[in-house]
Scaffold this motif. Structure first.
Motif, PDB file in Angstrom:
ATOM      1  N   TYR A 123     -32.916 -20.226  21.163  1.00  0.00           N
ATOM      2  CA  TYR A 123     -33.250 -21.652  21.142  1.00  0.00           C
ATOM      3  C   TYR A 123     -34.564 -21.889  20.395  1.00  0.00           C
ATOM      4  CZ  TYR A 123     -29.645 -22.344  24.723  1.00  0.00           C
ATOM      5  OH  TYR A 123     -28.464 -22.385  25.401  1.00  0.00           O
ATOM      6  N   ARG A 124     -35.552 -21.045  20.659  1.00  0.00           N
ATOM      7  CA  ARG A 124     -36.845 -21.185  19.975  1.00  0.00           C
ATOM      8  C   ARG A 124     -36.686 -20.954  18.470  1.00  0.00           C
ATOM      9  NH1 ARG A 124     -41.760 -20.530  22.990  1.00  0.00           N
ATOM     10  NH2 ARG A 124     -42.610 -19.487  21.164  1.00  0.00           N
ATOM     11  N   GLN A 125     -35.881 -19.965  18.108  1.00  0.00           N
ATOM     12  CA  GLN A 125     -35.660 -19.678  16.686  1.00  0.00           C
ATOM     13  C   GLN A 125     -34.969 -20.850  16.009  1.00  0.00           C
ATOM     14  OE1 GLN A 125     -32.633 -19.249  15.099  1.00  0.00           O
ATOM     15  NE2 GLN A 125     -33.196 -18.218  13.222  1.00  0.00           N
ATOM     16  N   ARG A 126     -33.961 -21.423  16.660  1.00  0.00           N
ATOM     17  CA  ARG A 126     -33.252 -22.563  16.075  1.00  0.00           C
ATOM     18  C   ARG A 126     -34.182 -23.762  15.937  1.00  0.00           C
ATOM     19  NH1 ARG A 126     -27.662 -21.671  16.579  1.00  0.00           N
ATOM     20  NH2 ARG A 126     -27.435 -19.776  15.370  1.00  0.00           N
ATOM     21  N   LEU A 127     -35.060 -23.950  16.906  1.00  0.00           N
ATOM     22  CA  LEU A 127     -36.012 -25.052  16.819  1.00  0.00           C
ATOM     23  C   LEU A 127     -36.970 -24.819  15.654  1.00  0.00           C
ATOM     24  CD1 LEU A 127     -37.118 -27.671  17.909  1.00  0.00           C
ATOM     25  CD2 LEU A 127     -38.512 -26.342  19.500  1.00  0.00           C
ATOM     26  N   ARG A 128     -37.498 -23.617  15.535  1.00  0.00           N
ATOM     27  CA  ARG A 128     -38.404 -23.290  14.433  1.00  0.00           C
ATOM     28  C   ARG A 128     -37.696 -23.493  13.096  1.00  0.00           C
ATOM     29  NH1 ARG A 128     -39.756 -18.608  16.037  1.00  0.00           N
ATOM     30  NH2 ARG A 128     -38.149 -17.477  14.919  1.00  0.00           N
ATOM     31  N   ASN A 129     -36.447 -23.034  13.018  1.00  0.00           N
ATOM     32  CA  ASN A 129     -35.647 -23.205  11.810  1.00  0.00           C
ATOM     33  C   ASN A 129     -35.485 -24.674  11.460  1.00  0.00           C
ATOM     34  OD1 ASN A 129     -34.135 -21.716   9.865  1.00  0.00           O
ATOM     35  ND2 ASN A 129     -33.318 -20.468  11.520  1.00  0.00           N
ATOM     36  N   THR A 130     -35.186 -25.484  12.462  1.00  0.00           N
ATOM     37  CA  THR A 130     -34.981 -26.919  12.248  1.00  0.00           C
ATOM     38  C   THR A 130     -36.265 -27.590  11.772  1.00  0.00           C
ATOM     39  OG1 THR A 130     -33.246 -26.950  13.923  1.00  0.00           O
ATOM     40  CG2 THR A 130     -34.234 -29.061  13.370  1.00  0.00           C
ATOM     41  N   LEU A 131     -37.395 -27.244  12.405  1.00  0.00           N
ATOM     42  CA  LEU A 131     -38.673 -27.831  12.008  1.00  0.00           C
ATOM     43  C   LEU A 131     -39.070 -27.398  10.602  1.00  0.00           C
ATOM     44  CD1 LEU A 131     -40.642 -27.380  15.363  1.00  0.00           C
ATOM     45  CD2 LEU A 131     -39.715 -29.522  14.426  1.00  0.00           C
ATOM     46  N   GLN A 132     -38.861 -26.129  10.276  1.00  0.00           N
ATOM     47  CA  GLN A 132     -39.206 -25.650   8.936  1.00  0.00           C
ATOM     48  C   GLN A 132     -38.307 -26.268   7.878  1.00  0.00           C
ATOM     49  OE1 GLN A 132     -39.105 -21.371   9.505  1.00  0.00           O
ATOM     50  NE2 GLN A 132     -41.270 -21.315  10.014  1.00  0.00           N
ATOM     51  N   THR A 133     -37.033 -26.419   8.195  1.00  0.00           N
ATOM     52  CA  THR A 133     -36.105 -27.051   7.257  1.00  0.00           C
ATOM     53  C   THR A 133     -36.524 -28.492   6.993  1.00  0.00           C
ATOM     54  OG1 THR A 133     -34.293 -25.637   7.983  1.00  0.00           O
ATOM     55  CG2 THR A 133     -33.683 -27.682   6.870  1.00  0.00           C
ATOM     56  N   LYS A 134     -36.842 -29.217   8.052  1.00  0.00           N
ATOM     57  CA  LYS A 134     -37.286 -30.608   7.926  1.00  0.00           C
ATOM     58  C   LYS A 134     -38.547 -30.684   7.064  1.00  0.00           C
ATOM     59  CE  LYS A 134     -38.709 -34.447  10.896  1.00  0.00           C
ATOM     60  NZ  LYS A 134     -38.961 -34.834  12.288  1.00  0.00           N
ATOM     61  N   PHE A 135     -39.501 -29.797   7.323  1.00  0.00           N
ATOM     62  CA  PHE A 135     -40.743 -29.740   6.551  1.00  0.00           C
ATOM     63  C   PHE A 135     -40.443 -29.504   5.073  1.00  0.00           C
ATOM     64  CE2 PHE A 135     -44.247 -27.234   4.734  1.00  0.00           C
ATOM     65  CZ  PHE A 135     -45.321 -28.082   4.975  1.00  0.00           C
ATOM     66  N   CYS A 136     -39.563 -28.539   4.788  1.00  0.00           N
ATOM     67  CA  CYS A 136     -39.226 -28.214   3.392  1.00  0.00           C
ATOM     68  C   CYS A 136     -38.549 -29.387   2.700  1.00  0.00           C
ATOM     69  CB  CYS A 136     -38.342 -26.977   3.338  1.00  0.00           C
ATOM     70  SG  CYS A 136     -39.242 -25.450   3.711  1.00  0.00           S
ATOM     71  N   LYS A 137     -37.632 -30.043   3.390  1.00  0.00           N
ATOM     72  CA  LYS A 137     -36.935 -31.175   2.781  1.00  0.00           C
ATOM     73  C   LYS A 137     -37.896 -32.321   2.489  1.00  0.00           C
ATOM     74  CE  LYS A 137     -32.307 -30.072   4.322  1.00  0.00           C
ATOM     75  NZ  LYS A 137     -31.132 -30.433   5.095  1.00  0.00           N
ATOM     76  N   GLU A 138     -38.876 -32.540   3.379  1.00  0.00           N
ATOM     77  CA  GLU A 138     -39.875 -33.576   3.151  1.00  0.00           C
ATOM     78  C   GLU A 138     -40.733 -33.260   1.927  1.00  0.00           C
ATOM     79  OE1 GLU A 138     -41.977 -33.738   6.872  1.00  0.00           O
ATOM     80  OE2 GLU A 138     -40.395 -34.919   7.846  1.00  0.00           O
ATOM     81  N   LYS A 139     -40.937 -31.983   1.646  1.00  0.00           N
ATOM     82  CA  LYS A 139     -41.747 -31.537   0.506  1.00  0.00           C
ATOM     83  C   LYS A 139     -40.893 -31.272  -0.733  1.00  0.00           C
ATOM     84  CE  LYS A 139     -45.796 -30.846   2.612  1.00  0.00           C
ATOM     85  NZ  LYS A 139     -46.999 -31.516   2.202  1.00  0.00           N
ATOM     86  N   SER A 140     -39.600 -31.616  -0.671  1.00  0.00           N
ATOM     87  CA  SER A 140     -38.645 -31.386  -1.766  1.00  0.00           C
ATOM     88  C   SER A 140     -38.549 -29.907  -2.144  1.00  0.00           C
ATOM     89  CB  SER A 140     -39.016 -32.221  -2.997  1.00  0.00           C
ATOM     90  OG  SER A 140     -38.994 -33.585  -2.673  1.00  0.00           O
ATOM     91  N   ILE A 141     -38.630 -29.049  -1.148  1.00  0.00           N
ATOM     92  CA  ILE A 141     -38.466 -27.614  -1.348  1.00  0.00           C
ATOM     93  C   ILE A 141     -36.996 -27.283  -1.149  1.00  0.00           C
ATOM     94  CG2 ILE A 141     -39.016 -25.345  -0.369  1.00  0.00           C
ATOM     95  CD1 ILE A 141     -41.775 -26.540   0.408  1.00  0.00           C
ATOM     96  N   PRO A 142     -36.392 -26.546  -2.082  1.00  0.00           N
ATOM     97  CA  PRO A 142     -34.977 -26.192  -1.927  1.00  0.00           C
ATOM     98  C   PRO A 142     -34.735 -25.393  -0.634  1.00  0.00           C
ATOM     99  CG  PRO A 142     -35.761 -25.637  -4.132  1.00  0.00           C
ATOM    100  CD  PRO A 142     -36.961 -26.026  -3.331  1.00  0.00           C
ATOM    101  N   VAL A 143     -33.640 -25.721   0.046  1.00  0.00           N
ATOM    102  CA  VAL A 143     -33.265 -25.050   1.293  1.00  0.00           C
ATOM    103  C   VAL A 143     -31.870 -24.454   1.123  1.00  0.00           C
ATOM    104  CG1 VAL A 143     -32.761 -25.366   3.749  1.00  0.00           C
ATOM    105  CG2 VAL A 143     -34.669 -26.608   2.693  1.00  0.00           C
ATOM    106  N   ILE A 144     -31.742 -23.170   1.407  1.00  0.00           N
ATOM    107  CA  ILE A 144     -30.433 -22.510   1.391  1.00  0.00           C
ATOM    108  C   ILE A 144     -30.037 -22.288   2.842  1.00  0.00           C
ATOM    109  CG2 ILE A 144     -29.151 -20.430   0.746  1.00  0.00           C
ATOM    110  CD1 ILE A 144     -30.999 -20.201  -1.690  1.00  0.00           C
ATOM    111  N   ASP A 145     -28.855 -22.770   3.189  1.00  0.00           N
ATOM    112  CA  ASP A 145     -28.419 -22.742   4.584  1.00  0.00           C
ATOM    113  C   ASP A 145     -27.137 -21.928   4.752  1.00  0.00           C
ATOM    114  OD1 ASP A 145     -27.785 -23.186   7.203  1.00  0.00           O
ATOM    115  OD2 ASP A 145     -27.799 -25.367   7.068  1.00  0.00           O
ATOM    116  N   PRO A 146     -27.257 -20.678   5.205  1.00  0.00           N
ATOM    117  CA  PRO A 146     -26.073 -19.846   5.403  1.00  0.00           C
ATOM    118  C   PRO A 146     -25.422 -20.017   6.777  1.00  0.00           C
ATOM    119  CG  PRO A 146     -28.044 -18.529   5.708  1.00  0.00           C
ATOM    120  CD  PRO A 146     -28.494 -19.924   5.367  1.00  0.00           C
ATOM    121  N   PHE A 147     -25.905 -20.980   7.589  1.00  0.00           N
ATOM    122  CA  PHE A 147     -25.416 -21.140   8.960  1.00  0.00           C
ATOM    123  C   PHE A 147     -23.897 -21.268   9.056  1.00  0.00           C
ATOM    124  CE2 PHE A 147     -29.204 -22.949  11.603  1.00  0.00           C
ATOM    125  CZ  PHE A 147     -29.922 -21.818  11.328  1.00  0.00           C
TER     126      PHE A 147
END
Length: 194
Positions: A123-147
């Motif tokens: 759960y903590r890892q998924r939360l960290r992943n979600t927060l980092q993904t959100k941060f990257c998208k806000e900064k227009s950083i490409p995100v690769i999602d293999p989920f």
């Protein structure tokens, strides 16, 4: 932080014993690391909402200062993307609620439903992943999602992709390489991520 806390065992009265066993005895090393992670979870309880690792931000800043394009790849683990109808991949509020509930069950008497260390970590890892993904998208950083690819393979149950909760086996590494290479090549060719 974890390595620093483990290193402090060397300074104790039994430091000679720690120095003699750490990384020499797999069981001792495993138990020390497990204890430190457990103790860190107990002391910090739950990550702060605004927390995104300063090291994560530093890596991005360092890449930017060197003219290197940072690309974020979401970390996969052997844990479902959905549990009991709850989205454990994208919905930050739902993950927070699930993590809080799991923490409450973890600290409550054993009769209220066991929560494993792995489940709490997931759960903590998924939360960290979600927060980092959100941060990257806000900064227009490409995100690769293999989920989704991993979740689809996990549901098929053809072959395991992980050795344990977090470590990929050869099949998992092959799938991850496939999931990274396609979007990465697309980004390199077009300058746009999918």
């Amino acid at each position: 932080i974890i390595d620093t806390r483990i290193g402090r065992f060397s300074l104790s009265k039994l430091g000679f014993l720690h120095d003699g066993l750490f990384y020499k005895s797999m069981l001792y090393t495993y138990l020390v690391e497990k204890y430190i992670f457990w103790d860190s979870n107990r002391n910090s309880r739950i990550m702060k909402r605004e927390m995104i690792s300063p090291a994560f931000k530093e890596i991005i800043s360092e890449c930017e200062s060197r003219g290197i394009q940072f690309v974020y790849v979401r970390e996969v683990i052997d844990f479902p993307l959905e549990a009991n109808g709850v989205d454990l991949a994208e919905n930050e509020e739902t993950i927070w609620k699930t993590l809080n509930e799991a923490w409450q069950r973890r600290t409550a008497p054993a009769t209220s439903g066991a929560v494993t260390y792995d489940e709490l970590y997931a759960y903590r890892q998924r939360l960290r992943n979600t927060l980092q993904t959100k941060f990257c998208k806000e900064k227009s950083i490409p995100v690769i999602d293999p989920f989704k690819a991993f979740e689809n393979r996990r549901k098929l149950k053809e072959q395991p992709l992980f050795l344990d909760l977090v470590h990929l086996n050869c099949f998992g590494n092959e799938l991850l390489a496939e999931e990274i290479s396609g979007p990465l090549y697309q980004y390199l060719e077009t300058g746009k991520s999918s």
